[in-house]
Motif scaffolding. Structure first.
Motif, mmCIF file in Angstrom:
data_model
loop_
_atom_site.group_PDB
_atom_site.id
_atom_site.type_symbol
_atom_site.label_atom_id
_atom_site.label_comp_id
_atom_site.label_asym_id
_atom_site.label_seq_id
_atom_site.Cartn_x
_atom_site.Cartn_y
_atom_site.Cartn_z
ATOM 1 N N GLN A 24 63.835 -45.353 -6.456
ATOM 2 C CA GLN A 24 64.940 -46.094 -7.044
ATOM 3 C C GLN A 24 65.873 -45.113 -7.737
ATOM 4 O OE1 GLN A 24 63.302 -48.942 -9.735
ATOM 5 N NE2 GLN A 24 62.094 -49.965 -8.178
ATOM 6 N N TYR A 25 67.137 -45.486 -7.778
ATOM 7 C CA TYR A 25 68.118 -44.670 -8.471
ATOM 8 C C TYR A 25 68.750 -45.505 -9.575
ATOM 9 C CZ TYR A 25 67.659 -41.451 -4.598
ATOM 10 O OH TYR A 25 67.157 -40.574 -3.668
ATOM 11 N N ALA A 26 68.749 -44.976 -10.773
ATOM 12 C CA ALA A 26 69.370 -45.646 -11.905
ATOM 13 C C ALA A 26 70.230 -44.643 -12.646
ATOM 14 C CB ALA A 26 68.304 -46.221 -12.830
ATOM 15 N N ASP A 27 71.507 -44.905 -12.722
ATOM 16 C CA ASP A 27 72.457 -44.012 -13.396
ATOM 17 C C ASP A 27 72.364 -42.588 -12.866
ATOM 18 O OD1 ASP A 27 73.377 -46.106 -15.018
ATOM 19 O OD2 ASP A 27 71.761 -45.755 -16.469
ATOM 20 N N GLY A 28 72.202 -42.448 -11.556
ATOM 21 C CA GLY A 28 72.149 -41.137 -10.935
ATOM 22 C C GLY A 28 70.823 -40.426 -11.044
ATOM 23 N N VAL A 29 69.826 -41.066 -11.631
ATOM 24 C CA VAL A 29 68.507 -40.468 -11.799
ATOM 25 C C VAL A 29 67.549 -41.104 -10.794
ATOM 26 C CG1 VAL A 29 66.572 -40.130 -13.384
ATOM 27 C CG2 VAL A 29 68.919 -40.068 -14.249
ATOM 28 N N ILE A 31 64.001 -42.238 -9.561
ATOM 29 C CA ILE A 31 62.725 -42.642 -10.154
ATOM 30 C C ILE A 31 61.805 -43.057 -9.019
ATOM 31 C CG2 ILE A 31 61.578 -44.269 -11.689
ATOM 32 C CD1 ILE A 31 64.345 -44.629 -13.059
ATOM 33 N N ASP A 32 60.689 -42.361 -8.864
ATOM 34 C CA ASP A 32 59.690 -42.742 -7.874
ATOM 35 C C ASP A 32 58.629 -43.583 -8.556
ATOM 36 O OD1 ASP A 32 60.904 -41.392 -5.823
ATOM 37 O OD2 ASP A 32 59.665 -39.606 -5.996
ATOM 38 N N GLU A 33 58.330 -44.734 -7.973
ATOM 39 C CA GLU A 33 57.317 -45.616 -8.528
ATOM 40 C C GLU A 33 56.235 -45.807 -7.468
ATOM 41 O OE1 GLU A 33 56.876 -50.133 -10.312
ATOM 42 O OE2 GLU A 33 58.829 -49.399 -9.730
ATOM 43 N N VAL A 34 55.010 -45.460 -7.801
ATOM 44 C CA VAL A 34 53.893 -45.619 -6.882
ATOM 45 C C VAL A 34 53.190 -46.924 -7.215
ATOM 46 C CG1 VAL A 34 51.712 -44.649 -6.065
ATOM 47 C CG2 VAL A 34 53.612 -43.138 -6.637
ATOM 48 N N ILE A 35 53.054 -47.777 -6.218
ATOM 49 C CA ILE A 35 52.414 -49.070 -6.409
ATOM 50 C C ILE A 35 51.191 -49.142 -5.508
ATOM 51 C CG2 ILE A 35 52.675 -51.556 -6.188
ATOM 52 C CD1 ILE A 35 55.664 -51.144 -6.707
ATOM 53 N N LEU A 36 50.031 -49.403 -6.105
ATOM 54 C CA LEU A 36 48.804 -49.596 -5.341
ATOM 55 C C LEU A 36 48.771 -51.062 -4.935
ATOM 56 C CD1 LEU A 36 46.362 -47.661 -7.669
ATOM 57 C CD2 LEU A 36 47.329 -46.876 -5.516
ATOM 58 N N ALA A 37 49.117 -51.344 -3.689
ATOM 59 C CA ALA A 37 49.285 -52.752 -3.371
ATOM 60 C C ALA A 37 48.998 -53.109 -1.925
ATOM 61 C CB ALA A 37 50.698 -53.175 -3.723
ATOM 62 N N ALA A 38 48.186 -52.352 -1.225
ATOM 63 C CA ALA A 38 47.960 -52.685 0.170
ATOM 64 C C ALA A 38 46.489 -52.514 0.541
ATOM 65 C CB ALA A 38 48.825 -51.817 1.073
ATOM 66 N N CYS A 39 46.011 -53.409 1.381
ATOM 67 C CA CYS A 39 44.633 -53.362 1.871
ATOM 68 C C CYS A 39 44.435 -52.113 2.729
ATOM 69 C CB CYS A 39 44.354 -54.619 2.684
ATOM 70 S SG CYS A 39 42.761 -54.607 3.543
ATOM 71 N N PRO A 40 43.364 -51.361 2.503
ATOM 72 C CA PRO A 40 43.126 -50.164 3.314
ATOM 73 C C PRO A 40 42.703 -50.491 4.745
ATOM 74 C CG PRO A 40 41.321 -50.496 1.780
ATOM 75 C CD PRO A 40 42.368 -51.514 1.453
ATOM 76 N N GLU A 41 42.287 -51.717 5.014
ATOM 77 C CA GLU A 41 41.853 -52.111 6.356
ATOM 78 C C GLU A 41 43.017 -52.574 7.230
ATOM 79 O OE1 GLU A 41 38.690 -51.786 7.490
ATOM 80 O OE2 GLU A 41 38.189 -50.891 5.564
ATOM 81 N N CYS A 42 43.876 -53.458 6.696
ATOM 82 C CA CYS A 42 44.925 -54.056 7.535
ATOM 83 C C CYS A 42 46.335 -53.827 7.008
ATOM 84 C CB CYS A 42 44.670 -55.557 7.707
ATOM 85 S SG CYS A 42 44.944 -56.544 6.218
ATOM 86 N N GLY A 43 46.479 -53.284 5.792
ATOM 87 C CA GLY A 43 47.794 -53.013 5.235
ATOM 88 C C GLY A 43 48.454 -54.208 4.565
#
Length: 73
Positions: A24-29, A31-43
């Motif tokens: 994401q970009y906010a005011d030219g900066v 920002i990487d956001e890592v979200i743990l949100a997916a099943c390792p078997e099917c995604g």
């Protein structure tokens, strides 16, 4: 914390989840956001917290257990 995939029924813990990185970009900066949100078997991202029934040992969505027991027990 253990999770249940509503799509394929896989049970896994937080360490096994697939991660997604959103940039994401906010005011030219940047920002990487890592979200743990997916099943390792099917995604799938259709996940819920899981718990093991204290009697039969089957895994269920945490909110389906009453007093630590599944409906069958």
């Amino acid at each position: 914390m253990d999770y249940l995939c509503a799509n394929c029924g896989a049970i896994f813990n937080e360490d096994d989840m697939d991660s997604n990185t959103y940039r994401q970009y906010a005011d030219g900066v940047c920002i990487d956001e890592v979200i743990l949100a997916a099943c390792p078997e099917c995604g799938s991202e259709d996940l819920c917290e899981a718990a093991e029934c204290a009697i039969c040992g089957d895994w269920h969505a945490d909110d389906e257990l009453i007093g630590g027991l599944c409906k069958a027990c």
